[in-house]
Design a protein around this motif. Structure first.
Motif, short mmCIF file in Angstrom:
data_model
loop_
_atom_site.label_atom_id
_atom_site.label_comp_id
_atom_site.label_asym_id
_atom_site.label_seq_id
_atom_site.Cartn_x
_atom_site.Cartn_y
_atom_site.Cartn_z
N GLU A 1 13.76 -62.20 14.44
CA GLU A 1 14.98 -63.02 14.41
C GLU A 1 15.07 -63.90 15.66
OE1 GLU A 1 18.50 -60.52 14.13
OE2 GLU A 1 19.65 -62.05 15.24
N HIS B 1 15.85 -55.35 25.05
CA HIS B 1 17.07 -55.02 24.30
C HIS B 1 17.23 -53.51 24.20
CE1 HIS B 1 13.90 -55.12 21.25
NE2 HIS B 1 14.65 -54.34 20.51
N ARG C 1 22.81 -57.98 23.66
CA ARG C 1 22.34 -58.99 22.71
C ARG C 1 22.90 -60.37 23.07
NH1 ARG C 1 20.70 -55.80 17.63
NH2 ARG C 1 20.64 -57.70 16.46
N LYS D 1 14.06 -51.90 12.94
CA LYS D 1 15.11 -52.84 13.39
C LYS D 1 14.66 -53.62 14.62
CE LYS D 1 19.18 -50.51 11.58
NZ LYS D 1 20.44 -49.83 11.89
N ALA E 1 17.36 -51.95 18.85
CA ALA E 1 18.17 -52.85 18.03
C ALA E 1 19.10 -52.07 17.10
CB ALA E 1 17.25 -53.78 17.23
N PHE F 1 14.44 -57.60 14.81
CA PHE F 1 15.13 -58.31 15.90
C PHE F 1 14.17 -59.30 16.57
CE2 PHE F 1 16.73 -58.37 20.39
CZ PHE F 1 17.92 -59.03 20.14
#
Ligand code: SAM
Length: 343
Positions: A218, A158, A180, A211, A161, A215
């Motif tokens: 999550e 990614h 994302r 972050k 984030a 992420f």
């Protein structure tokens, strides 16, 4: 604090700040020990190997950090043919690789038809092997087609984030949201999915790393790829400072503690900034290495950053030597697919 992070599989911003800045040797040794033990409890003292095939260095993107960005006209561009890719797999299989990673720039020449044809050919010849893809952002329909052709896993870091940070690493035409979206689509389709980021990239901060960790919590990826940022001389970030091994190793342990079953490589970038980097990574909780299986005459052209290692310890043909080094630290290279093991 480390025990609490392990127990709760979560970390607060304050705890992260302490762990990334402390000079207390005892705490750092304990952090690495807990990282390694956590990996061992799930996977044993095993290191999984992936054969990395860098099949194209053409790229339509212009990421400020990357040596194969489209504006770099000093790169000698190449593409491997299907036959060349298959012969890399043949050599890899002979050596004992059961995962092939097709990695490349975002190269429109490799359209869905060509890619599906290559994926299906590998899976037909080597049905006992996993195919991992890593060539950037595509539509959900395309990802689905690769999955239907037999691909098992997809790596798409990614990168960060934090939207503002993302904007400082990439030109405006590249979208934080689309990256994302790709990761969500990959998970949704059923790929074992990997995200990740560079450690010490320009403008990175404890806030952005926090972050990144949130992420990871999550989306619960099956794989996370992190490695130090290393400047490349023909990019806008040529004069920026490289990320540190020490910071990368701390983060490997933290990621292992907050997401125990993750497949976590000790990356080439880590092996490049320090000749003992891969061992340090494994002793802190990493459990994957990805030796280079690309044809010898293309390896120096996939130059994401300066002095990228592609021989010796990084080369698939030196597996014996790699095995010996891993054995010395009490681990064993295993010749198997090495799939994700959920808890
Ligand atoms: N194009 C695909 C993508 O964007 O995911 C895969 C290839 S890309 C070159 C693979 C990864 O290399 C990127 O996700 C990035 O994190 C890493 N990378 C690029 N330039 C780097 C640098 N200068 N230092 C360290 N890692 C770098």
């Amino acid at each position: 604090m480390i025990d609490k992070i392990e127990r709760e599989r979560d970390i607060t911003f304050e705890e992260l700040k302490i762990l990334l800045t402390t000079e207390d040797k005892k705490s750092l040794i304990y952090l690495a020990e807990r990282g390694a033990k956590t990996a061992e409890e799930i996977y044993g003292r095993k290191v999984f190997i992936r054969g990395l095939i860098e099949f194209t260095n053409y790229c339509r993107n212009d990421c400020y950090y990357c040596g194969i960005r489209r504006s770099n006209n000093r790169v000698q561009r190449y593409r491997l043919t299907k036959e060349q890719i298959l012969s890399c797999c043949a050599e890899g299989y002979r050596l004992g690789f059961y995962t092939f990673v097709l990695q490349g720039g975002e190269d429109p020449y490799f359209n869905d038809n060509r890619l599906c044809d290559i994926i299906a050919a590998i899976k037909t010849k080597y049905p006992d092997c996993a195919v991992t893809l890593s060539f950037g952002e595509r539509s959900k329909e395309s990802y689905q087609a690769y999955f239907d052709a037999g691909a098992d896993r997809y790596l798409l870091r990614h990168e960060t984030a934090d939207k503002e940070h993302y904007g400082k690493l990439h030109p405006a035409e590249m979208s934080f949201e689309n990256r994302r979206r790709c990761l969500m689509d990959l998970k949704d389709i059923g790929f074992q999915t990997g995200c990740g980021f560079m450690v010490g990239s320009p403008y990175q901060s404890v806030e952005t790393i926090y972050k990144d960790l949130q992420f990871i919590r999550e989306i619960q990826p099956e794989m996370v790829g992190i490695g130090p940022f290393i400047p490349q001389k023909d990019t806008p970030f040529c004069n920026e400072r490289a990320g540190a091994m020490d910071m990368t190793v701390r983060l490997l342990s933290i990621i292992r503690l907050i997401h125990p079953p993750v497949l976590l490589p000790a990356t080439t970038a880590l092996g490049t900034i320090d000749s003992y980097g891969r061992e340090r990574g494994i002793l802190a909780g990493a459990n994957v290495i990805m030796p280079n299986l690309s044809p010898l005459d293309t390896r120096d052209k996939y130059s994401l950053y300066d002095n990228k290692a592609f021989s010796g310890y990084e080369a698939a043909e030196c597996l014996e030597q790699i095995q010996e080094r891993i054995r010395k630290i009490g681990y064993e290279i295993v010749k198997e697919r090495g799939d994700f093991r959920g808890l």
